[in-house]
Design a protein around this motif. Structure first.
Motif, PDB file in Angstrom:
ATOM      1  N   PHE A   1      22.787  25.841  -4.743  1.00  0.00           N
ATOM      2  CA  PHE A   1      21.660  25.846  -5.668  1.00  0.00           C
ATOM      3  C   PHE A   1      21.019  27.224  -5.788  1.00  0.00           C
ATOM      4  O   PHE A   1      20.632  27.642  -6.885  1.00  0.00           O
ATOM      5  CB  PHE A   1      20.610  24.814  -5.214  1.00  0.00           C
ATOM      6  CG  PHE A   1      19.456  24.694  -6.169  1.00  0.00           C
ATOM      7  CD1 PHE A   1      19.569  23.924  -7.312  1.00  0.00           C
ATOM      8  CD2 PHE A   1      18.262  25.363  -5.926  1.00  0.00           C
ATOM      9  CE1 PHE A   1      18.512  23.808  -8.201  1.00  0.00           C
ATOM     10  CE2 PHE A   1      17.199  25.254  -6.817  1.00  0.00           C
ATOM     11  CZ  PHE A   1      17.335  24.478  -7.955  1.00  0.00           C
ATOM     12  N   PHE A   2      20.871  27.959  -4.688  1.00  0.00           N
ATOM     13  CA  PHE A   2      20.087  29.196  -4.725  1.00  0.00           C
ATOM     14  C   PHE A   2      20.903  30.423  -5.131  1.00  0.00           C
ATOM     15  O   PHE A   2      20.328  31.457  -5.446  1.00  0.00           O
ATOM     16  CB  PHE A   2      19.422  29.423  -3.366  1.00  0.00           C
ATOM     17  CG  PHE A   2      18.269  28.491  -3.132  1.00  0.00           C
ATOM     18  CD1 PHE A   2      17.024  28.783  -3.658  1.00  0.00           C
ATOM     19  CD2 PHE A   2      18.440  27.314  -2.423  1.00  0.00           C
ATOM     20  CE1 PHE A   2      15.955  27.915  -3.459  1.00  0.00           C
ATOM     21  CE2 PHE A   2      17.385  26.456  -2.221  1.00  0.00           C
ATOM     22  CZ  PHE A   2      16.136  26.749  -2.741  1.00  0.00           C
ATOM     23  N   ALA A   3      22.212  30.325  -5.081  1.00  0.00           N
ATOM     24  CA  ALA A   3      23.028  31.460  -5.550  1.00  0.00           C
ATOM     25  C   ALA A   3      22.778  31.765  -7.032  1.00  0.00           C
ATOM     26  O   ALA A   3      22.597  32.932  -7.407  1.00  0.00           O
ATOM     27  CB  ALA A   3      24.503  31.186  -5.290  1.00  0.00           C
ATOM     28  N   PRO A   4      22.746  30.751  -7.911  1.00  0.00           N
ATOM     29  CA  PRO A   4      22.419  31.037  -9.316  1.00  0.00           C
ATOM     30  C   PRO A   4      21.026  31.634  -9.497  1.00  0.00           C
ATOM     31  O   PRO A   4      20.809  32.430 -10.409  1.00  0.00           O
ATOM     32  CB  PRO A   4      22.527  29.665 -10.000  1.00  0.00           C
ATOM     33  CG  PRO A   4      23.449  28.885  -9.140  1.00  0.00           C
ATOM     34  CD  PRO A   4      23.151  29.337  -7.753  1.00  0.00           C
ATOM     35  N   LEU A   5      20.076  31.233  -8.634  1.00  0.00           N
ATOM     36  CA  LEU A   5      18.723  31.780  -8.754  1.00  0.00           C
ATOM     37  C   LEU A   5      18.738  33.290  -8.516  1.00  0.00           C
ATOM     38  O   LEU A   5      18.036  34.049  -9.199  1.00  0.00           O
ATOM     39  CB  LEU A   5      17.793  31.088  -7.758  1.00  0.00           C
ATOM     40  CG  LEU A   5      16.285  31.352  -7.958  1.00  0.00           C
ATOM     41  CD1 LEU A   5      15.852  30.862  -9.324  1.00  0.00           C
ATOM     42  CD2 LEU A   5      15.486  30.669  -6.862  1.00  0.00           C
ATOM     43  N   ALA A   6      19.557  33.739  -7.572  1.00  0.00           N
ATOM     44  CA  ALA A   6      19.695  35.179  -7.336  1.00  0.00           C
ATOM     45  C   ALA A   6      20.304  35.869  -8.544  1.00  0.00           C
ATOM     46  O   ALA A   6      19.895  36.966  -8.931  1.00  0.00           O
ATOM     47  CB  ALA A   6      20.566  35.415  -6.100  1.00  0.00           C
ATOM     48  N   GLN A   7      21.284  35.219  -9.173  1.00  0.00           N
ATOM     49  CA  GLN A   7      21.906  35.796 -10.361  1.00  0.00           C
ATOM     50  C   GLN A   7      20.923  35.874 -11.521  1.00  0.00           C
ATOM     51  O   GLN A   7      20.935  36.837 -12.296  1.00  0.00           O
ATOM     52  CB  GLN A   7      23.136  34.977 -10.751  1.00  0.00           C
ATOM     53  CG  GLN A   7      24.263  35.082  -9.734  1.00  0.00           C
ATOM     54  CD  GLN A   7      25.440  34.179 -10.079  1.00  0.00           C
ATOM     55  OE1 GLN A   7      25.284  33.191 -10.789  1.00  0.00           O
ATOM     56  NE2 GLN A   7      26.609  34.517  -9.572  1.00  0.00           N
ATOM     57  N   ILE A   8      20.062  34.857 -11.624  1.00  0.00           N
ATOM     58  CA  ILE A   8      19.042  34.892 -12.679  1.00  0.00           C
ATOM     59  C   ILE A   8      18.078  36.047 -12.440  1.00  0.00           C
ATOM     60  O   ILE A   8      17.662  36.748 -13.370  1.00  0.00           O
ATOM     61  CB  ILE A   8      18.279  33.547 -12.726  1.00  0.00           C
ATOM     62  CG1 ILE A   8      19.206  32.445 -13.243  1.00  0.00           C
ATOM     63  CG2 ILE A   8      17.039  33.656 -13.616  1.00  0.00           C
ATOM     64  CD1 ILE A   8      18.599  31.063 -13.211  1.00  0.00           C
ATOM     65  N   GLY A   9      17.717  36.273 -11.180  1.00  0.00           N
ATOM     66  CA  GLY A   9      16.845  37.401 -10.872  1.00  0.00           C
ATOM     67  C   GLY A   9      17.484  38.733 -11.229  1.00  0.00           C
ATOM     68  O   GLY A   9      16.845  39.622 -11.788  1.00  0.00           O
ATOM     69  N   MET A  10      18.779  38.860 -10.923  1.00  0.00           N
ATOM     70  CA  MET A  10      19.479  40.095 -11.267  1.00  0.00           C
ATOM     71  C   MET A  10      19.619  40.231 -12.778  1.00  0.00           C
ATOM     72  O   MET A  10      19.584  41.344 -13.314  1.00  0.00           O
ATOM     73  CB  MET A  10      20.859  40.112 -10.604  1.00  0.00           C
ATOM     74  CG  MET A  10      20.815  40.153  -9.094  1.00  0.00           C
ATOM     75  SD  MET A  10      19.766  41.487  -8.447  1.00  0.00           S
ATOM     76  CE  MET A  10      20.646  42.910  -9.070  1.00  0.00           C
ATOM     77  N   PHE A  11      19.780  39.101 -13.472  1.00  0.00           N
ATOM     78  CA  PHE A  11      19.834  39.162 -14.935  1.00  0.00           C
ATOM     79  C   PHE A  11      18.533  39.729 -15.485  1.00  0.00           C
ATOM     80  O   PHE A  11      18.549  40.466 -16.479  1.00  0.00           O
ATOM     81  CB  PHE A  11      20.067  37.757 -15.505  1.00  0.00           C
ATOM     82  CG  PHE A  11      19.747  37.657 -16.968  1.00  0.00           C
ATOM     83  CD1 PHE A  11      20.666  38.064 -17.925  1.00  0.00           C
ATOM     84  CD2 PHE A  11      18.516  37.178 -17.411  1.00  0.00           C
ATOM     85  CE1 PHE A  11      20.377  37.989 -19.267  1.00  0.00           C
ATOM     86  CE2 PHE A  11      18.219  37.103 -18.759  1.00  0.00           C
ATOM     87  CZ  PHE A  11      19.157  37.505 -19.695  1.00  0.00           C
TER      88      PHE A  11
END
Length: 601
Positions: free
Chosen positions: A309-319
């Motif tokens: 679940f939290f891996a995509p959240l990191a990607q959204i932050g980098m986006f």
């Protein structure tokens, strides 16, 4: 001031955030419209890929809770079905993820190609006034770092955002369907994750804008230093210029370092929240497994979902980093594309099919931008075929007359006419064919000498190019080069001297065969032998056409049919060279000074 001469604001100047945002969104929509179908197909592919990925943990749960017990009882079918289903979803996820990358790259490259073309074509179309105030370094920054920021966003940023958002939604939904209690644990963990992401967004927004500004300054400083490297070396300012550059480079480094620090805090915080969440799901679920309230397979799936679940959240932050950088870049690019030429093309162009070269300045008043008038009022008639020389002190307005005649600028009032046609109404292609301007800086493009001469008439034959070179006395010089007319002059003609470049520009003008020729200090870079060499060719070049010659050297002026002495934008003397010498005015003083210099007095 008329609309034609008003200076358009610099990108972002006197505009509120809403206007800038609206302009940027309008540009983005126009870029995406041609690729809308491919973008929609990419979205569908992303959805399928994420559904296939999210199906994995659910299949693991079914395999553990249904397949393994059935296999122990001698029934291998459920386990085989689950294994086959898992392999199929993995294959679909892999294929559709690869398709997402390819489709996203196709869309982004199409958009970037369109944008590059627009920026290049639009920048070329903008008037000289724009280029004189908008530095070359800033234009290069638009074509390099700003387009690179958009490329990073479009190549993977948008699809990453879509995939990450869908992954989080599908993961949460899958976990809730398997076990709503584990879903509640995940929901509680989302709160600190969202708070951390919001903190990261606020900090990274400021840092990335600082980084983009610092990057632009470094590029501009580098380009301007390299462009003016002769002046830097001539005045031994290398150390000072290097110090300024190093200070700006240090600012860029510091901005990037702070951005990296913020990223580090964000990544570490997300990893911590994710690990705590997994531990909580495992603890709560494990206790329920011991009590018989939860199956082991569901617990394993819940742990897998929590970890994912939290891996995509990191990607959204980098986006968000890429998004901020690309937003700033899009604002600058849209600002550049919003610039309007201050010398617009006519709405109803008048053809100049067979121009004679009769030039008339009718009550022309002109000033640069909002500044004072450089030409208070100029009335001048140059009959077809006449050579007129303009002389006067620096700043008298001579070059301004040349720029108005070449229609690099339009007058505030009055009109400049050729053969009775206002230049503002003349068909642009006809006007450029009828009018050629040779300036003090004879710019040569990288390529052969022949190609640079042929710029005056694209498609000219080698014989025509050689004839033009012979006419202005530059053939022998070119023939002596290593490869003759095929010799590469390199960018800015660095393999040729200033005088040699000017001779090549004369051949270019001769080949163009214009009705009106404007020479703006065109012989100033020639030494005395070079000037003597070109005088005969220059007379050939001027024969049979209208010419306006601006020169400080009277050796060029004395061959003119008529001389105008300009002072503060006004013509104070007008007549043939001999008449003005005999009159004993300002031109006579210049002539006397010239004669003394020739005799070494």
């Amino acid at each position: 001031m008329t609309a034609a001469t008003a200076v358009a604001p610099a990108p972002g100047a006197d505009e509120d955030a809403g206007e800038v945002r609206g302009r940027s969104l309008a540009l983005l929509r126009s870029l995406l419209r041609p690729v809308a179908r491919r973008a929609a197909l990419t979205a569908v592919v992303v959805v399928v890929a994420q559904l296939a990925l999210v199906a994995g943990p659910a299949l693991v749960a079914i395999g553990i809770d249904r397949g393994i017990p059935a296999l122990r009882d001698g029934d291998a079918a459920p386990a085989l079905l689950v294994a086959g289903g898992y392999a199929l979803t993995a294959l679909v996820a892999g294929l559709f993820t690869a398709a997402t990358v390819r489709l996203a790259a196709t869309v982004s490259q199409a958009v970037l190609l369109d944008l590059r073309r627009r920026v290049f074509r639009h920048t070329q179309r903008l008037s000289l006034e724009f280029h004189e105030r908008y530095t070359s370094g800033r234009i290069i920054s638009r074509q390099t770092s700003d387009l690179e920021a958009l490329r990073e966003l479009l190549d993977g940023g948008v699809t990453t955002l879509a995939a990450s958002g869908l992954a989080m939604v599908f993961t949460a939904a899958g976990l809730a369907l398997l076990d709503w209690r584990s879903g509640l644990v995940l929901l509680v963990a989302v709160v600190p994750g969202v708070v951390l992401t919001r903190w990261f967004q606020r900090r990274s927004q400021a840092q990335y804008r600082r980084s983009r500004t610092a990057a632009a300054r470094v590029i501009v400083r580098f380009v301007e230093t390299m462009t003016g490297v002769r002046a830097v070396q001539a005045f031994r300012r290398e150390a000072q210029v290097a110090g300024v550059y190093e200070a700006e480079a240090e600012e860029y480094r510091a901005a990037n370092a702070e951005a990296i620090r913020v990223n580090g805090v964000f990544d570490t915080g997300l990893v911590l929240i994710g690990n705590v969440t997994v531990a909580a799901v495992l603890l709560v679920g494990g206790l329920r497994v011991l009590d018989g309230g939860l199956e082991v397979g569901v617990l394993v799936a819940a742990v897998l979902y929590a970890r994912r679940f939290f891996a995509p959240l990191a990607q959204i932050g980098m986006f968000y980093n890429s998004f901020q950088s690309a937003t700033a870049a899009l604002e600058k690019l849209s600002g550049l594309l919003a610039q309007e030429p201050t010398v617009p093309d006519p709405t109803r162009p008048v053809r100049l099919e067979q121009p004679r070269g009769d030039v008339c300045f009718d009550g022309v008043e002109f000033g640069y931008g909002d500044g004072p008038s450089v030409l208070p009022r100029l009335d001048l008639h140059v009959p077809a075929g006449q050579t007129v020389a303009l002389v006067g002190e620096t700043g008298a307005g001579k070059s301004t007359v040349a720029k108005l005649l070449a229609r690099f600028y339009d007058p505030r009032s009055g009109a400049v006419r050729v053969d009775g046609v206002d230049l503002r109404d003349a068909e642009p292609t006809d006007l450029r064919a009828a009018m050629v301007m040779v300036t003090q800086e004879a710019y040569l493009f990288s390529g052969s000498v022949a190609a640079n001469i042929a710029l005056g008439r694209p498609g000219a034959s080698p014989a025509q190019i050689e004839r033009a070179a012979r006419a202005v006395g530059v053939h022998d010089l070119i023939a002596a080069l290593p490869d003759g007319y095929d010799t590469d002059v390199d960018t800015r003609g660095v393999r040729l001297s200033a005088g040699q470049r000017q001779l090549v520009s004369f051949a270019r003008a001769f080949l163009a065969d214009p009705a009106v020729l404007v020479l703006d200090e065109a012989t100033s870079s020639l030494d005395i032998p070079g000037e003597q060499l070109v005088q005969e060719g220059l007379r050939t070049l001027l024969t049979g056409r209208t010419a306006v010659v601006i020169a400080h050297r009277l050796s060029t002026v004395m061959h003119a049919d008529r001389v105008l002495v300009v002072d503060a934008g006004r013509v104070v003397e007008d007549g043939s060279p001999d008449e003005l010498v005999a009159a004993g005015g300002r031109f006579a003083e210049l002539h006397a000074e010239w004669q003394r210099s020739l005799h070494g007095e």
